[in-house]
Scaffold this active site. Structure first.
Site, PDB file in Angstrom:
ATOM      1  N   GLU A 131       0.797  -1.221   0.000  1.00 36.92           N
ATOM      2  CA  GLU A 131       0.000   0.000   0.000  1.00 36.92           C
ATOM      3  C   GLU A 131       0.837   1.283   0.000  1.00 36.92           C
ATOM      4  O   GLU A 131       0.497   2.257  -0.680  1.00 36.92           O
ATOM      5  CB  GLU A 131      -0.957  -0.001   1.191  1.00 36.92           C
ATOM      6  CG  GLU A 131      -2.091  -1.006   1.090  1.00 36.92           C
ATOM      7  CD  GLU A 131      -1.719  -2.397   1.574  1.00 36.92           C
ATOM      8  OE1 GLU A 131      -2.592  -3.281   1.583  1.00 36.92           O
ATOM      9  OE2 GLU A 131      -0.539  -2.613   1.931  1.00 36.92           O
ATOM     10  N   HIS A 201      -5.383  -8.478   9.237  1.00 36.29           N
ATOM     11  CA  HIS A 201      -5.405  -8.887   7.830  1.00 36.29           C
ATOM     12  C   HIS A 201      -4.240  -8.357   7.004  1.00 36.29           C
ATOM     13  O   HIS A 201      -4.012  -8.819   5.894  1.00 36.29           O
ATOM     14  CB  HIS A 201      -6.708  -8.424   7.158  1.00 36.29           C
ATOM     15  CG  HIS A 201      -6.732  -6.937   6.875  1.00 36.29           C
ATOM     16  ND1 HIS A 201      -7.069  -6.006   7.830  1.00 36.29           N
ATOM     17  CD2 HIS A 201      -6.457  -6.235   5.748  1.00 36.29           C
ATOM     18  CE1 HIS A 201      -7.000  -4.800   7.308  1.00 36.29           C
ATOM     19  NE2 HIS A 201      -6.629  -4.898   6.042  1.00 36.29           N
ATOM     20  N   ARG A 203      -0.843  -7.616   5.103  1.00 33.26           N
ATOM     21  CA  ARG A 203       0.120  -8.552   4.549  1.00 33.26           C
ATOM     22  C   ARG A 203       1.373  -8.696   5.411  1.00 33.26           C
ATOM     23  O   ARG A 203       1.926  -9.776   5.536  1.00 33.26           O
ATOM     24  CB  ARG A 203       0.501  -8.091   3.127  1.00 33.26           C
ATOM     25  CG  ARG A 203       1.239  -9.106   2.283  1.00 33.26           C
ATOM     26  CD  ARG A 203       1.470  -8.523   0.904  1.00 33.26           C
ATOM     27  NE  ARG A 203       0.231  -8.266   0.203  1.00 33.26           N
ATOM     28  CZ  ARG A 203      -0.319  -9.110  -0.666  1.00 33.26           C
ATOM     29  NH1 ARG A 203       0.272 -10.261  -0.925  1.00 33.26           N
ATOM     30  NH2 ARG A 203      -1.449  -8.801  -1.274  1.00 33.26           N
ATOM     31  N   HIS A 234     -11.007 -12.754   8.261  1.00 32.88           N
ATOM     32  CA  HIS A 234     -10.741 -12.229   6.927  1.00 32.88           C
ATOM     33  C   HIS A 234     -11.054 -13.323   5.915  1.00 32.88           C
ATOM     34  O   HIS A 234     -10.990 -14.519   6.223  1.00 32.88           O
ATOM     35  CB  HIS A 234      -9.275 -11.794   6.803  1.00 32.88           C
ATOM     36  CG  HIS A 234      -8.996 -10.982   5.576  1.00 32.88           C
ATOM     37  ND1 HIS A 234      -8.484 -11.530   4.421  1.00 32.88           N
ATOM     38  CD2 HIS A 234      -9.159  -9.663   5.322  1.00 32.88           C
ATOM     39  CE1 HIS A 234      -8.354 -10.583   3.512  1.00 32.88           C
ATOM     40  NE2 HIS A 234      -8.748  -9.438   4.031  1.00 32.88           N
TER      41      HIS A 234
END
Length: 375
Positions: A131, A201, A203, A234
């Site tokens: 992100e 959740h 990564r 998740h």
């Protein structure tokens, strides 16, 4: 003005739904919703919650492909549809693969880009991955940067973005909470126990970090006798398998299926405390007066930490147990974090975004005076 709204994940739908409504209510603006289907079921769940039927729905990226492969598929499909649609502006949100692929596809087509939730940074490309990289890329391509806070504005200026391209609006996620208020009711507590809500959740927490958090939850359950821990699962099957192996059938620990947006807000509204690595939860928790313990080493939403409504605690078992126990056994300490205030805006960001776009043209930049006043 035809405006392409790109979204494919639940957070994007949640945060773009108020923008779509504001654009549709503004004369001269025509929003066109393009769904990349990046998240499949969660994306569909959020679209149904907000009553949105995409104008264009793309084929979903292949789950067996790598991160880069899925990114390439999304970009290729968006390139095709943007070429046919020829919008005057492409709007992307946040920091997903859809965000970066959409910005790059629009840029390659010489279509101006607007970035909702611009300027968030950790300045560490590994946290969160990917992100942080995606939003940095969009920060170099966007023509309009809709920054949620003054800190986000400063990050953009620090990155070389012209002040005339930056507009401080607040975060549209707060709009979504405000607009959903009447539809959100607290969930009943089990035998009067206090609810501790948990989500994991990201990564960077898929490795041993997850095991440390799961171990901490069992220790926390043993240490504080009047709580029930609700783990919001998740959709990723690999993560779900590990969570089930550690927590399933444990007394006072309940695993729930992926919650829709309103269901999650209902649980959050009922919680005494939330432990999460989610960016959205760091925004939503303070609005609902719920202290947030952030299961990360760094955050792009430092405003919540600075305001005292969130604490950055990482994922080490002993740190998680200590921080959560302190707030669950010392009510005055917990109440210092219960302020029901939002450092991310007042819930009217979407209208500001629509106003900026309504008065915008590539030859007529707006916003410089506002930014000079803000920083």
């Amino acid at each position: 003005m035809k405006i392409a709204i790109l979204a494919g994940t639940r957070p994007e739908v949640v945060k773009m739904a108020p923008v779509r409504a504001a654009l549709a209510a503004t004369p001269g603006l025509e929003p066109v919703w393009i769904s990349t289907e990046q998240q499949g079921a969660l994306n569909a769940q959020a679209l149904e919650t907000f009553g949105i039927t995409p104008d264009i729905r793309l084929d979903p990226p292949s789950p067996e492909r790598t991160l880069g492969g899925r990114f390439a598929q999304i970009m290729d499909r968006l390139d095709d549809v943007l070429g046919r649609l020829a919008p005057q502006l492409v709007l992307v949100q946040g920091d997903t693969s859809t965000t970066a692929a959409g910005a790059m596809a629009g840029f390659a087509r010489r279509i101006p880009i607007g970035h909702v939730e611009a300027g968030l940074r950790t300045f560490d490309l590994d946290q969160p991955f990917p992100e942080e990289g995606w939003r940095c890329v969009v920060g170099q391509l966007a023509d309009l940067h809709f920054a949620p806070t003054e800190a986000a504005v400063r990050n953009l200026l620090r990155g070389g973005v012209s002040q005339h391209r930056i507009h401080m609006t607040g975060n549209t996620g707060i709009d979504a909470v405000r607009l959903s208020g009447a539809r959100v009711s607290p969930v009943p507590l089990t035998d009067g126990r206090r609810l501790v809500l948990v989500t994991v959740h990201r990564r960077e927490n898929w490795g041993p970090e997850l095991e440390q958090v799961l171990a901490a939850l069992i220790l926390l359950r043993d240490r504080v006798s009047d709580i029930e821990i609700v783990f919001a699962a998740h959709a990723n099957p690999a993560l779900r398998g590990r969570v089930d192996a550690a927590l399933k059938d444990k007394d006072r620990i309940r695993i729930v299926e992926p919650l829709d947006y309103l269901g999650f807000l209902s649980h959050l509204k009922s919680a005494t405390l939330v432990l999460s690595d989610s960016g959205g939860v760091q925004e939503e928790g303070p609005v609902l007066g719920v202290p947030v313990l952030v299961l990360r080493e760094t955050t792009e939403r430092a405003e919540a930490v600075e305001a005292g409504v969130a604490r950055l605690i990482g994922t080490r078992t002993e740190d998680v147990v200590e921080a959560a126990t302190q707030l669950l056994t010392d009510e005055p300490e917990r109440m210092q974090m219960v302020r029901a205030v939002s450092p991310f805006g007042d819930g009217f960001a979407a209208g500001r975004i629509a106003d900026v776009i309504s008065g915008w043209s590539p030859a007529k930049p707006l916003g410089g005076e506002q930014i000079r006043a803000a920083v």
